[in-house]
Design a protein around this motif. Structure first.
Motif, mmCIF file in Angstrom:
data_model
loop_
_atom_site.group_PDB
_atom_site.id
_atom_site.type_symbol
_atom_site.label_atom_id
_atom_site.label_comp_id
_atom_site.label_asym_id
_atom_site.label_seq_id
_atom_site.Cartn_x
_atom_site.Cartn_y
_atom_site.Cartn_z
ATOM 1 N N GLY A 180 0.814 -1.200 0.000
ATOM 2 C CA GLY A 180 0.000 0.000 0.000
ATOM 3 C C GLY A 180 0.850 1.253 0.000
ATOM 4 O O GLY A 180 2.049 1.229 0.322
ATOM 5 N N MET A 238 -3.782 1.157 -2.579
ATOM 6 C CA MET A 238 -4.500 0.938 -1.323
ATOM 7 C C MET A 238 -3.718 1.647 -0.223
ATOM 8 O O MET A 238 -2.528 1.936 -0.382
ATOM 9 N N ASP A 239 -4.372 1.924 0.883
ATOM 10 C CA ASP A 239 -3.725 2.664 1.963
ATOM 11 C C ASP A 239 -2.621 1.858 2.623
ATOM 12 O O ASP A 239 -1.528 2.362 2.869
ATOM 13 N N ARG A 240 -2.928 0.593 2.950
ATOM 14 C CA ARG A 240 -2.004 -0.183 3.775
ATOM 15 C C ARG A 240 -2.099 -1.658 3.426
ATOM 16 O O ARG A 240 -3.083 -2.120 2.868
ATOM 17 N N GLY A 241 -1.048 -2.381 3.791
ATOM 18 C CA GLY A 241 -1.010 -3.820 3.548
ATOM 19 C C GLY A 241 0.138 -4.215 2.642
ATOM 20 O O GLY A 241 0.595 -3.425 1.812
ATOM 21 N N SER A 287 -5.064 -12.602 2.114
ATOM 22 C CA SER A 287 -5.150 -11.325 1.426
ATOM 23 C C SER A 287 -4.917 -10.212 2.442
ATOM 24 O O SER A 287 -4.953 -10.439 3.659
ATOM 25 N N THR A 288 -4.679 -9.008 1.949
ATOM 26 C CA THR A 288 -4.344 -7.908 2.856
ATOM 27 C C THR A 288 -5.506 -7.554 3.783
ATOM 28 O O THR A 288 -5.285 -7.155 4.926
ATOM 29 N N LYS A 289 -6.740 -7.698 3.318
ATOM 30 C CA LYS A 289 -7.869 -7.379 4.191
ATOM 31 C C LYS A 289 -7.993 -8.348 5.353
ATOM 32 O O LYS A 289 -8.581 -8.012 6.389
ATOM 33 N N HIS A 290 -7.462 -9.543 5.209
ATOM 34 C CA HIS A 290 -7.522 -10.517 6.301
ATOM 35 C C HIS A 290 -6.703 -10.066 7.509
ATOM 36 O O HIS A 290 -6.949 -10.538 8.627
ATOM 37 N N ALA A 292 -5.614 -6.540 7.879
ATOM 38 C CA ALA A 292 -5.584 -5.076 7.958
ATOM 39 C C ALA A 292 -5.836 -4.583 9.374
ATOM 40 O O ALA A 292 -6.685 -5.116 10.089
ATOM 41 N N THR A 294 -4.093 -4.997 11.962
ATOM 42 C CA THR A 294 -3.726 -5.953 13.004
ATOM 43 C C THR A 294 -2.226 -6.249 12.940
ATOM 44 O O THR A 294 -1.552 -5.936 11.960
ATOM 45 N N ASP A 320 -0.032 -6.381 7.524
ATOM 46 C CA ASP A 320 -0.299 -4.949 7.466
ATOM 47 C C ASP A 320 1.051 -4.243 7.594
ATOM 48 O O ASP A 320 1.743 -4.407 8.599
#
Length: 346
Positions: A180, A238-241, A287-290, A292, A294, A320
Motif C-alpha cells: 500500500g 491501497m492505503d495499507r497492507g 489477502s491484505t484485508k484478512h 488489515a 492488526t 499490514d
C-alpha cells in the motif's frame, strides 16, 4: 506504567504507535518530539488522535526525554536515526529503532546500500533484530532493537523456517511483493500523489531495493544458510497492507508428489509458529484485508506440477505494513523488552 517517548512524530508509523498505545494497559505515551512542529498538539498533526492524546510536541533533547520516558520509539529516517539512537542510549534509555540503521550485519553492507557513513559503526552487527518469533531472548535484555523492515517481514517469516529445514533451493528464491501507498511514507512524492497512484499498479527498484539484502541477511542469520533472493516490490492503490508471493524450488526426494511437498512445507511452518500468537499458517489464500489494522501474519503454500514432475512452490504471505510491518512489531518488541505480555496493546 511504562512511559514511552515517540521520536519523530509526524509520519504514519508514529501515528500507528500512538494509536496502539491508547489501548495499551501497561504503557502510555509521555513524550513526542518533532524538529519542525514544536509546541503543536500531536492531535493537530494527526487529527484521528483528537480526544485520545493531548501531548504537545517538543524538541529532541535526550536528557530531558530520559527523565520522562523509559523507552523510545525512534521513527526517524535512515542516516538521521542512528545518531539520535546513540544519544538516547547515552542518556540511559532503551530504544526501538524504526530505521534501517542497525538491521544489517555489517557497516560495509549498510553503507553500500544506503549510501551514507554510519555515525555509530561499532554497533552495526551488534543490535538484535526485532523479530520476537526468532530473537525474543536477546530482545528481552537489549538496549537497542532494530525494528524489521515491512517487506522483509513478509518474506523472512515464511522463508526462514523452510530454508533452515533444507526444504527449498537457497539459490533460487523470488519474492514478488505488493504494498500500500503508506509504505512510501507521509512526505509528498510524485509517485504517491492520488492521480499517479490511483487505478494503477507499478513495479519499482527492480533488483535494487534496499530490503532485498535485509531479507538475505536475516534469513542467513536465522537459518545458517546463504540465500539468493530476487526481490521486486510494487506500489498498489491501497492505503495499507503487503502481499508477498514467493516462488521457490523445493528440494524433492524421490517419490514425493506436489501434495506431499506442500504438506511437508505447511507442517514445518505450523511447527515453527505453533506457539506464536500473531503468525497463522492457513489453508486459504491470504489477502491484505484478512490482516488489515492488526499485528497478525497469514501465510500458506501451494505446489505446482505433476506427480511425475513437481514444480515450484508458491508461498503467499499477507501483513499490514504499518502494524506487523512497523509499529505493531515495535509494540510487540517493547512488550518483550519490559517483560509484558507480548500481545498487550495488539
Amino acid at each position: 506504567m511504562l512511559r514511552v517517548a515517540l521520536i519523530g512524530s509526524t509520519g504514519y508509523t508514529a501515528l500507528e504507535v500512538a494509536r496502539l498505545l491508547t489501548a495499551h494497559r501497561g504503557a502510555e505515551l509521555t513524550v513526542a518530539t518533532s524538529r519542525s512542529d514544536e509546541g503543536k498538539p500531536l492531535a493537530e498533526i494527526h487529527p484521528s488522535l483528537a480526544g485520545r492524546c493531548d501531548i504537545a510536541l517538543s524538541q529532541f533533547e535526550p536528557d530531558e526525554i530520559a527523565k520522562q520516558a523509559d523507552v523510545a520509539m525512534c521513527c526517524l529516517p535512515h542516516g538521521a536515526s542512528a545518531q539520535s539512537v546513540k544519544d538516547l542510549v547515552d542518556a540511559g534509555m532503551r530504544v526501538v529503532d524504526f530505521s534501517a540503521d542497525f538491521r544489517l550485519s555489517s557497516v560495509e553492507l549498510y553503507e553500500h546500500w544506503y549510501g551514507v557513513k554510519h555515525p555509530w559503526p561499532e554497533r552495526v552487527g551488534n543490535v538484535v533484530y526485532g523479530m520476537p518469533e526468532f530473537f525474543a531472548e536477546q530482545i528481552a535484555t537489549a538496549d537497542v532493537v532494530a525494528n524489521p523492515g515491512c517487506y522483509p517481514t513478509s518474506a523472512i517469516m515464511p522463508l526462514a523456517p523452510l530454508v533452515k529445514a533444507g526444504l527449498v533451493d537457497c539459490q533460487d528464491i523470488i519474492v514478488d511483493s505488493k504494498s500500500g501507498v503508506s509504505g512510501a511514507g507521509r512526505s509528498p512524492k510524485l509517485g504517491t500523489l492520488y492521480c499517479e497512484a490511483n487505478e494503477q499498479i507499478a513495479a519499482y527498484a527492480i533488483a535494487s531495493h534496499r530490503h532485498g539484502p535485509e531479507m538475505q541477511d536475516l534469513i542467513h542469520r536465522i537459518s545458517g544458510q546463504s540465500v539468493e533472493v530476487l526481490f521486486t516490490p510494487h506500489l498498489t492503490p491501497m492505503d495499507r497492507g503487503i502481499l508477498s508471493t514467493i516462488y521457490v524450488r523445493p528440494t524433492v526426494a524421490a517419490g514425493q508428489t506436489p501434495v506431499d511437498i506442500q504438506a511437508k512445507m505447511m507442517d514445518k511452518l505450523r511447527e515453527t509458529y505453533a506457539d506464536e500468537p500473531f503468525i497463522h499458517v492457513v489453508d486459504h489464500l491470504p489477502s491484505t484485508k484478512h490482516v488489515a489494522m492488526t499485528n497478525h501474519v497469514q501465510m500458506t503454500v501451494r505446489v505446482s506440477g505433476t506427480e511425475e514432475a513437481p514444480g515450484r512452490a508458491v508461498i503467499v504471505c499477507a501483513i499490514d505494513n504499518l502494524t506487523k510491518g512497523a509499529s505493531g512489531a515495535a509494540i510487540q518488541n517493547m512488550n518483550v523488552m519490559f517483560g509484558l505480555d507480548p500481545s498487550e496493546g495488539l
